[in-house]
Design a protein around this motif. Structure first.
Motif, PDB file in Angstrom:
ATOM      1  N   MET A   4       0.841  -1.177   0.000  1.00  0.00           N
ATOM      2  CA  MET A   4       0.000   0.000   0.000  1.00  0.00           C
ATOM      3  C   MET A   4       0.890   1.246   0.000  1.00  0.00           C
ATOM      4  N   GLY A   5       1.588   1.503  -1.114  1.00  0.00           N
ATOM      5  CA  GLY A   5       2.491   2.635  -1.219  1.00  0.00           C
ATOM      6  C   GLY A   5       1.814   3.884  -1.750  1.00  0.00           C
ATOM      7  N   ARG A   6       0.499   3.915  -1.763  1.00  0.00           N
ATOM      8  CA  ARG A   6      -0.227   5.068  -2.279  1.00  0.00           C
ATOM      9  C   ARG A   6      -0.097   6.241  -1.307  1.00  0.00           C
ATOM     10  N   LYS A   7      -0.264   7.442  -1.830  1.00  0.00           N
ATOM     11  CA  LYS A   7      -0.158   8.656  -1.031  1.00  0.00           C
ATOM     12  C   LYS A   7      -1.485   9.394  -1.004  1.00  0.00           C
ATOM     13  N   VAL A   8      -1.651  10.233   0.023  1.00  0.00           N
ATOM     14  CA  VAL A   8      -2.865  11.003   0.212  1.00  0.00           C
ATOM     15  C   VAL A   8      -2.475  12.471   0.370  1.00  0.00           C
ATOM     16  N   LEU A   9      -3.204  13.350  -0.318  1.00  0.00           N
ATOM     17  CA  LEU A   9      -2.991  14.787  -0.178  1.00  0.00           C
ATOM     18  C   LEU A   9      -3.716  15.257   1.076  1.00  0.00           C
ATOM     19  N   VAL A  10      -2.985  15.969   1.944  1.00  0.00           N
ATOM     20  CA  VAL A  10      -3.568  16.502   3.176  1.00  0.00           C
ATOM     21  C   VAL A  10      -3.761  18.004   2.984  1.00  0.00           C
ATOM     22  N   LEU A  11      -4.995  18.453   3.201  1.00  0.00           N
ATOM     23  CA  LEU A  11      -5.325  19.875   3.088  1.00  0.00           C
ATOM     24  C   LEU A  11      -5.466  20.465   4.481  1.00  0.00           C
ATOM     25  N   ASN A  12      -5.095  21.726   4.609  1.00  0.00           N
ATOM     26  CA  ASN A  12      -5.327  22.430   5.859  1.00  0.00           C
ATOM     27  C   ASN A  12      -6.814  22.737   5.951  1.00  0.00           C
ATOM     28  N   GLN A  13      -7.257  23.299   7.054  1.00  0.00           N
ATOM     29  CA  GLN A  13      -8.672  23.571   7.243  1.00  0.00           C
ATOM     30  C   GLN A  13      -9.225  24.503   6.159  1.00  0.00           C
ATOM     31  N   ASP A  14      -8.374  25.380   5.619  1.00  0.00           N
ATOM     32  CA  ASP A  14      -8.802  26.328   4.584  1.00  0.00           C
ATOM     33  C   ASP A  14      -8.680  25.756   3.165  1.00  0.00           C
ATOM     34  N   TYR A  15      -8.499  24.450   3.047  1.00  0.00           N
ATOM     35  CA  TYR A  15      -8.396  23.728   1.778  1.00  0.00           C
ATOM     36  C   TYR A  15      -7.100  24.009   1.013  1.00  0.00           C
ATOM     37  N   SER A  16      -6.106  24.597   1.660  1.00  0.00           N
ATOM     38  CA  SER A  16      -4.805  24.773   1.006  1.00  0.00           C
ATOM     39  C   SER A  16      -3.985  23.499   1.201  1.00  0.00           C
ATOM     40  N   ALA A  17      -3.163  23.167   0.204  1.00  0.00           N
ATOM     41  CA  ALA A  17      -2.339  21.959   0.294  1.00  0.00           C
ATOM     42  C   ALA A  17      -1.393  22.096   1.476  1.00  0.00           C
ATOM     43  N   PHE A  18      -1.351  21.060   2.302  1.00  0.00           N
ATOM     44  CA  PHE A  18      -0.561  21.086   3.530  1.00  0.00           C
ATOM     45  C   PHE A  18       0.610  20.118   3.443  1.00  0.00           C
ATOM     46  N   SER A  19       0.335  18.869   3.031  1.00  0.00           N
ATOM     47  CA  SER A  19       1.390  17.869   2.910  1.00  0.00           C
ATOM     48  C   SER A  19       0.847  16.644   2.197  1.00  0.00           C
ATOM     49  N   ILE A  20       1.689  15.645   2.118  1.00  0.00           N
ATOM     50  CA  ILE A  20       1.317  14.344   1.569  1.00  0.00           C
ATOM     51  C   ILE A  20       1.636  13.325   2.643  1.00  0.00           C
ATOM     52  N   CYS A  21       0.753  12.347   2.834  1.00  0.00           N
ATOM     53  CA  CYS A  21       1.005  11.310   3.841  1.00  0.00           C
ATOM     54  C   CYS A  21       0.609   9.947   3.286  1.00  0.00           C
ATOM     55  N   SER A  22       0.861   8.928   4.052  1.00  0.00           N
ATOM     56  CA  SER A  22       0.527   7.560   3.642  1.00  0.00           C
ATOM     57  C   SER A  22      -0.968   7.313   3.852  1.00  0.00           C
ATOM     58  N   VAL A  23      -1.490   6.291   3.202  1.00  0.00           N
ATOM     59  CA  VAL A  23      -2.898   5.919   3.356  1.00  0.00           C
ATOM     60  C   VAL A  23      -3.218   5.539   4.801  1.00  0.00           C
ATOM     61  N   PRO A  24      -2.397   4.695   5.475  1.00  0.00           N
ATOM     62  CA  PRO A  24      -2.724   4.362   6.871  1.00  0.00           C
ATOM     63  C   PRO A  24      -2.792   5.593   7.787  1.00  0.00           C
ATOM     64  N   LYS A  25      -1.879   6.543   7.599  1.00  0.00           N
ATOM     65  CA  LYS A  25      -1.882   7.765   8.414  1.00  0.00           C
ATOM     66  C   LYS A  25      -3.151   8.570   8.131  1.00  0.00           C
ATOM     67  N   ALA A  26      -3.511   8.707   6.851  1.00  0.00           N
ATOM     68  CA  ALA A  26      -4.714   9.458   6.482  1.00  0.00           C
ATOM     69  C   ALA A  26      -5.968   8.787   7.040  1.00  0.00           C
ATOM     70  N   PHE A  27      -6.040   7.464   6.921  1.00  0.00           N
ATOM     71  CA  PHE A  27      -7.195   6.739   7.439  1.00  0.00           C
ATOM     72  C   PHE A  27      -7.320   6.950   8.950  1.00  0.00           C
ATOM     73  N   LEU A  28      -6.199   6.906   9.645  1.00  0.00           N
ATOM     74  CA  LEU A  28      -6.205   7.103  11.089  1.00  0.00           C
ATOM     75  C   LEU A  28      -6.700   8.504  11.455  1.00  0.00           C
ATOM     76  N   LEU A  29      -6.257   9.525  10.716  1.00  0.00           N
ATOM     77  CA  LEU A  29      -6.713  10.889  10.982  1.00  0.00           C
ATOM     78  C   LEU A  29      -8.224  11.019  10.782  1.00  0.00           C
ATOM     79  N   VAL A  30      -8.750  10.369   9.752  1.00  0.00           N
ATOM     80  CA  VAL A  30     -10.197  10.402   9.505  1.00  0.00           C
ATOM     81  C   VAL A  30     -10.927   9.604  10.576  1.00  0.00           C
ATOM     82  N   TYR A  31     -10.425   8.425  10.888  1.00  0.00           N
ATOM     83  CA  TYR A  31     -11.064   7.544  11.878  1.00  0.00           C
ATOM     84  C   TYR A  31     -11.119   8.202  13.262  1.00  0.00           C
TER      85      TYR A  31
END
Length: 171
Positions: free
Chosen positions: A1-28
């Motif tokens: 699972m080497g896919r990447k996820v774009l992370v946006l700040n609260q104002d929808y500006s690009a903030f960073s890129i992270c891994s899918v597991p990290k992104a899923f955890l932030l949403v969860y």
């Protein structure tokens, strides 16, 4: 699972890129919301199925005083497309100071370029003009958005609306 996820700040500006597991955890953990999901992939557990994040947005605004691209060897290579900026080869790459350090050249985005060992050796302690070498592209410092858009590898189509702010072209 080497896919990447774009992370946006609260104002929808690009903030960073992270891994899918990290992104899923932030949403969860309800620290981010899912903005866009992968159309091709799902995350599966024994008992449930979840959409695979492609773009997430943080619930809290994270203030970054300076959002720049770090000056690293790999980022210089990415900016230069992993090609020698003198002859175009992709073999035996090193970094070259366009204005040599011995002549006051700084270690900066505007003075570092990718060069093969052969060209770097040929150039030695001279400027490209003195060594009769021509740069294919003048070194430049990419902005964060330009770096994400142009040099971060494969981009998901769902990222494009968040990475297309008007900026100066560098090429």
């Amino acid at each position: 699972m080497g896919r990447k996820v774009l992370v946006l700040n609260q104002d929808y500006s690009a903030f960073s890129i992270c891994s899918v597991p990290k992104a899923f955890l932030l949403v969860y953990l309800d620290k981010a919301e899912l903005v866009a999901e992968s159309e091709q992939f799902m995350l599966r557990t024994v008992s449930a199925e979840y959409p695979m994040p492609s773009v997430i947005r943080l619930h809290r605004y994270i203030s970054l005083p300076y959002k720049g691209v770090m000056l690293t060897r790999q980022n210089i290579f990415k900016r230069d497309g992993h090609h020698c900026q003198y002859c175009g080869t992709t073999d035996d790459l090193t970094l070259d100071h366009v204005l040599p350090k011995s002549r006051g050249g700084k270690t900066s985005w505007d003075n570092l370029t990718t060069a093969c060992k052969r060209c770097n050796s040929r150039k030695g302690d001279y400027t490209p003009e003195e060594a009769n070498l021509k740069l294919r592209q003048r070194p430049f410092k990419p902005t964060f958005l330009v770096f994400l858009r142009e040099f971060s590898g494969s981009l998901e189509q769902s990222w494009m609306p968040f990475l297309t702010k008007k900026e100066k072209a560098f090429k």
